[in-house]
Design an enzyme around this catalytic site. Structure first.
Site, mmCIF file in Angstrom:
data_model
loop_
_atom_site.group_PDB
_atom_site.id
_atom_site.type_symbol
_atom_site.label_atom_id
_atom_site.label_comp_id
_atom_site.label_asym_id
_atom_site.label_seq_id
_atom_site.Cartn_x
_atom_site.Cartn_y
_atom_site.Cartn_z
ATOM 1 N N ASP A 1 -10.532 -48.878 -3.916
ATOM 2 C CA ASP A 1 -11.646 -48.438 -3.085
ATOM 3 C C ASP A 1 -12.493 -49.637 -2.647
ATOM 4 O O ASP A 1 -11.948 -50.715 -2.403
ATOM 5 C CB ASP A 1 -12.472 -47.412 -3.884
ATOM 6 N N HIS B 1 -18.972 -46.469 -2.194
ATOM 7 C CA HIS B 1 -18.028 -45.357 -2.314
ATOM 8 C C HIS B 1 -17.212 -45.416 -3.602
ATOM 9 O O HIS B 1 -17.027 -44.412 -4.280
ATOM 10 C CB HIS B 1 -17.112 -45.402 -1.089
ATOM 11 N N SER C 1 -12.618 -37.362 -0.506
ATOM 12 C CA SER C 1 -12.762 -38.516 -1.400
ATOM 13 C C SER C 1 -13.375 -38.106 -2.726
ATOM 14 O O SER C 1 -13.182 -38.770 -3.735
ATOM 15 C CB SER C 1 -13.648 -39.583 -0.760
#
Length: 598
Positions: free
Chosen positions: A163, A230, A419
């Site tokens: 990520d 994220h 996600s």
């Protein structure tokens, strides 16, 4: 990355279950030496054993004799209990003392031996944000996670989060192991160098149009965007610390997180992501030191609209062959997941997002490529203005950072997206592997799908096997263990709509004849499964009908185990699963199948 990165991650809550460990009476020796529970059953850390000696033995009454016996096995006595049993110190916390347990079991003077487990009350975790984590515990559309924690918490498993990297957060600090920065473009990386051993998230903010234009000539991003942090949000859902009096609870809270940075300003390169997949699973990447803690699970909450490239597929195949499950977000475009990669690659577990009501979320991709749905949340209604947060209580809460560009203070925020759904399934995969390390990626996938429950709401377009259920899936390891022997094929085979039959092969080296109760496990993704005729074809060409077509069977997918009397067949040779679509209008593929000949 077509919006897959800007989704949220949900952290799982941890509630420790009360285990009843009752010491057998010191006055009545059991018929055989017991070890209940042993470390393979409880999967919880312990640092001492309780050893009960048979009545009449020296160790049962003499402290010095008990001490001598423990010393002969490389351990020491901590104290004697009121029951007469002794507590033996192992020297350090562990989840596996099988060798020492076996040494005591082999001793004829020993009546029983078991771990001295730390018990905790049945109670909700004391994490301050746990009440927001509907996705873990709510009966309607939660993933039934707390009920799984009594038997597994993810200990001993590393989950790689491929990520944006990791920004320091106190609710994750003790869960993180060494990762790597795979961003080879120093300008996008913002750390003034290429690849290095520091996976710290440098921020992925970008000015309007800084990343070029899209296929329609519109600027990317369409407006100035802040850093998402994220990867840290995703990591929190999987393994945030639990019971620590703050923040959220992670699904596999005793697992480790390995942050791998591949996404930076303007996204991430396929070449970097593929190398990260290889390295995370223990493969070799030129110029990168060997991974000292290879991951058994990979989470990729990223993607783009494209067919699955050879580069991606080769990397994924390598990871799966090394025993690593690969979990992928389906995408946030309210579109068919077959158009998005790596969600459309073979062998991965593709995850759609469900809402608090149990519907497919308004943004989630769908279709026959979906394996499973998991909570992804909705921080706004589909009709609300994009970018607004109108229903934060329905989002997925997890670890984050308040910095708009570079890191600032740590915090917790709700996100929405596939996600956020994917790490729920990655956390579940970690729970499964922790409980049974011998599980293959195909078996992990089959367990998750076979033990899903129906979505309580609606899912137009297809959401795979349904809503992932952690407790049911973990329990299934004991009640219905997946087939052993490695006779399985996980390569996807497309089924032509009203076309010729297709086959998937398994080669057996088993000697003798097959069993009269040969088991054929079938996992086929296909809308309107009544279209399908399925046969098992033996090495000599004999066909055994597993399923006939049916014009009235409109349900999706075939996830079933069939029993075949194949006792007249020689087991060694190439067996085939043959599938034909005999009606028009629906499509799908063979996802995987397995064969147990004995």
């Amino acid at each position: 990355m077509n919006g897959l990165r800007r989704t949220s991650v949900c952290a799982a809550a941890v509630s420790a279950a009360v285990l009843s460990v009752v010491a057998p009476s010191a006055t009545a020796a059991p018929a055989q030496i017991q070890s209940q529970p042993d470390s393979t059953q409880v999967n919880r850390p312990f640092e001492r054993l309780i050893v009960g000696y048979k009545p009449g033995t020296a160790e049962a009454s003499s402290d010095s004799a008990a001490s001598d016996d423990a010393r002969s096995k490389g351990k020491s006595v901590h104290r004697r209990m009121s029951s007469g049993a002794v507590v033996v110190d192992l020297g350090a916390k562990t989840t596996n003392a099988d060798n020492t347990i076996q040494a005591f079991k082999n001793d004829p003077d020993v009546a029983y031996v078991e771990p001295d487990l730390l018990m905790q009350p049945f109670a909700e975790p004391n994490d301050t944000e746990y009440s927001r984590q509907w996705d873990l515990f709510e009966a309607t559309a939660g993933m039934n996670v707390p009920s799984a924690w009594s038997s597994t918490t993810g200990a001993g498993v590393t989950v790689a989060v491929i990520d944006t990297g990791y920004v320091a957060h106190s609710d994750l600090a003790d869960r993180v192991v060494a990762g790597y920065d795979f961003v080879s473009d120093s300008a996008r990386a913002r750390d003034n160098n290429g690849r290095d051993s520091n996976p710290a998230d440098q921020g992925d903010w970008a000015a309007r149009g800084e990343c070029g234009t899209d296929a329609n000539g519109q600027p990317v991003p369409a407006q100035d965007s802040n850093s998402s942090w994220h990867g840290t949000h995703v990591a929190g859902t999987i393994a945030a610390s639990t019971g620590n009096g703050k923040g959220i609870a992670g699904i596999a809270y005793d697992a480790k997180i390995q942050p791998l940075r591949v996404l930076a300003k303007c996204g991430g390169a396929t070449s970097d992501i593929a190398d990260a997949i290889t390295w995370a699973s223990g493969g070799t990447v030129t110029g990168v030191p060997a991974n000292q803690t290879p991951a058994k699970v990979i989470n990729m909450s990223l993607g783009g609209k494209s067919s699955c490239s050879t580069t991606y597929q080769n990397a994924i195949n390598g990871a799966i062959n090394r025993g690593t499950s690969v979990v992928v977000a389906a995408g946030n475009s309210n579109d068919n997941a077959s158009l998005y990669t790596p969600a459309n690659c073979s062998g991965v577990i593709t995850v759609a997002a469900s809402s608090r009501e149990g519907n497919r979320t308004f943004y989630s991709n769908y279709g026959t490529r979906i394996d499973i749905a998991a909570p992804g949340g909705e921080t706004r209604r589909g009709t609300d203005t994009p970018g607004t947060i109108t229903t934060p209580e329905n989002g997925i809460w997890s670890t984050l950072n308040a910095g708009t560009t570079v890191p600032g203070a740590e915090n917790y925020k709700p996100y929405q997206g596939t996600s956020m759904a994917a790490p729920h399934v990655a956390g579940l995969a970690a729970l499964l592997v922790a409980k049974k390390p011998s599980l293959t990626p195909a078996q992990v996938k089959d367990l998750i799908k076979t033990n899903a429950r129906p979505l309580p709401g609606t899912c137009s377009g297809g959401c795979g096997a349904g809503l992932a259920d952690a407790a049911k899936t973990v329990a299934a390891i004991d009640t219905t263990p997946p087939p052993s022997g490695g006779l399985e094929n996980t390569t996807d085979v497309a089924i032509a709509d009203r076309g010729a039959a297709v086959t998937s092969s398994i080669t057996s080296t088993v000697t003798g004849n097959a069993s009269s109760t040969t088991k054929v496990g079938v996992d086929i993704v296909h809308t309107y499964r009544g279209d399908l005729v399925i046969d098992l074809v033996a090495p000599d060409g004999t066909a055994y009908r597993l399923k006939n077509s049916s014009s009235s069977d409109s349900a999706d997918n075939v996830v079933a185990t069939y029993t075949v009397n194949a006792s007249s067949e020689v087991a060694a040779g190439t067996w085939k699963l043959r599938v034909q679509d005999v009606y028009s209008g629906d499509t799908g593929y063979i996802n995987s199948w397995n064969l147990t000949l004995r």
